[in-house]
Design an enzyme around this catalytic site. Structure first.
Site, short mmCIF file in Angstrom:
data_model
loop_
_atom_site.label_atom_id
_atom_site.label_comp_id
_atom_site.label_asym_id
_atom_site.label_seq_id
_atom_site.Cartn_x
_atom_site.Cartn_y
_atom_site.Cartn_z
N ASP A 177 -10.02 -7.51 1.21
CA ASP A 177 -9.18 -6.69 2.08
C ASP A 177 -8.62 -7.64 3.14
O ASP A 177 -8.99 -8.81 3.22
CB ASP A 177 -10.01 -5.56 2.70
CG ASP A 177 -9.16 -4.35 3.07
OD1 ASP A 177 -7.92 -4.49 3.15
OD2 ASP A 177 -9.73 -3.27 3.31
N HIS A 235 -10.85 -1.42 10.32
CA HIS A 235 -9.71 -2.08 10.95
C HIS A 235 -10.05 -2.47 12.39
O HIS A 235 -9.46 -3.41 12.93
CB HIS A 235 -8.48 -1.16 10.96
CG HIS A 235 -7.93 -0.85 9.61
ND1 HIS A 235 -8.43 0.16 8.82
CD2 HIS A 235 -6.93 -1.44 8.90
CE1 HIS A 235 -7.75 0.19 7.69
NE2 HIS A 235 -6.84 -0.75 7.70
N ARG A 256 4.08 3.00 2.78
CA ARG A 256 4.92 2.10 3.57
C ARG A 256 6.41 2.40 3.42
O ARG A 256 7.17 2.24 4.36
CB ARG A 256 4.67 0.64 3.18
CG ARG A 256 3.22 0.20 3.19
CD ARG A 256 2.53 0.42 4.52
NE ARG A 256 1.20 -0.18 4.50
CZ ARG A 256 0.21 0.17 5.32
NH1 ARG A 256 0.41 1.12 6.22
NH2 ARG A 256 -0.96 -0.44 5.25
N ASP A 279 0.87 -1.18 0.00
CA ASP A 279 0.00 0.00 0.00
C ASP A 279 0.90 1.23 0.00
O ASP A 279 1.50 1.58 1.02
CB ASP A 279 -0.91 0.01 1.24
CG ASP A 279 -2.01 -1.02 1.17
OD1 ASP A 279 -2.63 -1.16 0.10
OD2 ASP A 279 -2.26 -1.70 2.18
N LYS A 336 -10.56 0.54 -4.65
CA LYS A 336 -11.03 0.14 -3.33
C LYS A 336 -11.75 1.32 -2.65
O LYS A 336 -11.47 2.47 -3.01
CB LYS A 336 -9.87 -0.37 -2.47
CG LYS A 336 -8.70 0.61 -2.25
CD LYS A 336 -7.54 -0.09 -1.57
CE LYS A 336 -6.47 0.90 -1.16
NZ LYS A 336 -5.27 0.25 -0.60
N HIS A 337 -12.77 1.05 -1.82
CA HIS A 337 -13.21 -0.24 -1.29
C HIS A 337 -14.67 -0.44 -1.71
O HIS A 337 -15.54 0.22 -1.17
CB HIS A 337 -13.10 -0.27 0.22
CG HIS A 337 -11.71 0.09 0.73
ND1 HIS A 337 -11.28 1.40 0.88
CD2 HIS A 337 -10.66 -0.70 1.09
CE1 HIS A 337 -10.04 1.40 1.36
NE2 HIS A 337 -9.63 0.14 1.48
N ARG A 355 -7.48 10.06 2.34
CA ARG A 355 -7.17 9.07 1.30
C ARG A 355 -8.15 9.20 0.13
O ARG A 355 -7.87 8.70 -0.96
CB ARG A 355 -7.25 7.65 1.87
CG ARG A 355 -6.25 7.36 2.97
CD ARG A 355 -6.58 6.05 3.68
NE ARG A 355 -6.36 4.89 2.81
CZ ARG A 355 -6.78 3.67 3.12
NH1 ARG A 355 -7.48 3.45 4.23
NH2 ARG A 355 -6.53 2.66 2.29
#
Length: 334
Positions: A243, A173, A70, A62, A160-161, A130
């Protein structure tokens, strides 16, 4: 290629990582920040994974930009999606950003950044900046340009999503959000529909959100959303990723083995289970040893090395423009 994507422990492979990568059910690895120290280490890790797998194998990350990036040191710092739609030259910069993000990863022998986010609005704790915009047509405009940049570099795009995570506040999450709107198809989902019709999306990732007006299961484990709506109604013929099934949003699907099977039976071509080695083993044991030929369409084509990329005039000019946008966004939102 096998239908399971997992993670690895650190900067290099340990014995258990190697054993898992060699398992025929495993078709890919997704990286996290803990897997990155510097470019030299990352290149060695990707090489080690390719050698250990010894077959077509997806490596993903990601690397959207903003808070979801990352790899940072020795990579261009990218702005969040919202920054593009907030800039006067945002459409051109969105294409620049998509190209730059993809080109830098491809030069490190990484196939995919799971991007872009196509959700609407900024209030959801999992999404925030995002998202490109809270308006469907704006998301379509900017996401289209970002994807065109990715494809110009040679990377497949993952939307996504699906069918839209932006209508809830809760973070999937941490819990299973429920979106009770009956307007999801006529509002949020129109973004996905438009980009499918433009033939811009190679892969899709559904949300761990229950849209209870339509189905009791989260979209990630729902035959209604994946087989009926996405495949049949919208005629999407690309790859469907789940996911991360370690997310709390997937708890309603049962044990980790049950989650993997439920996601696969619902229509996911590749299921993902990360940051939980015990759960990954359960998924590995539970999934049938099937192969998914369509996954090979997402594998990168041969590209040059990172040093060749950064020596190019295109990278240097694009990197300057995107770095300037990132810095302006930071100053504006400090």
């Amino acid at each position: 290629m096998g239908p399971l994507m997992l993670d690895v422990s650190g900067y290099e492979l340990d014995a258990e990582d190697r054993e898992i990568i060699q398992h025929p059910t495993v078709g890919g690895i997704i990286f996290f920040a803990r897997n990155y120290h510097d470019r030299q280490q990352l290149r060695a890790l990707t090489k080690e994974i390719r050698k250990t797998a010894n077959r077509p194998f997806l490596i993903a990350v990601d690397q959207e930009g903003g808070r979801v990036q990352r790899f940072r040191d020795e990579f261009t710092l990218l702005p969040p999606a919202k920054a593009f739609a907030s800039h006067a030259q945002g459409l051109e910069l969105a294409q620049d950003g998509g190209w730059l993000m993809a080109a830098e990863l491809l030069a490190m022998d990484i196939d995919l950044s799971l991007a872009p986010v196509l959700d609407l609005g900024f209030d959801c704790k999992a999404i925030g900046d995002r998202a490109f915009s809270d308006q469907p047509q704006q998301v379509i405009r900017y996401a289209s340009q970002f994807i065109k940049g990715m494809k110009q570099a040679g990377m497949a795009a993952t939307g996504k999503h699906f069918p839209g995570h932006g209508g809830v506040i809760a973070d999937s999450h941490l819990e299973t959000p429920v979106d009770s709107r009956d307007s999801i198809k006529s509002h949020d989902m129109t973004v996905f529909k438009a980009l499918i019709e433009q033939n811009l999306l190679d892969a899709m990732m559904p949300a761990h959100v229950v849209f209870d007006h339509f189905d009791s299961a989260p979209a990630s484990g729902s035959e209604y959303w994946l087989k009926q709506v996405l495949r049949h109604d919208l005629k999407f013929n690309g790859v469907i990723f789940s996911d991360d099934l370690n997310m709390k949003g997937a708890d309603v699907l049962g044990s980790y083995g049950d989650r993997a099977i439920a996601a696969q039976q619902a229509g996911c071509d590749m299921v993902m289970l990360c940051n939980n080695r015990e759960g990954a083993i359960q998924a590995l044991d539970g999934l049938p040893q099937t192969q998914v030929p369509s996954l090979e369409t997402l594998c990168k084509k041969s590209t040059g090395e990172y040093s060749e990329l950064t020596a190019s005039r295109m990278w240097q000019e694009t990197q300057q423009r995107i770095s300037r946008l990132t810095e302006e966004w930071r100053e504006k939102n400090a």
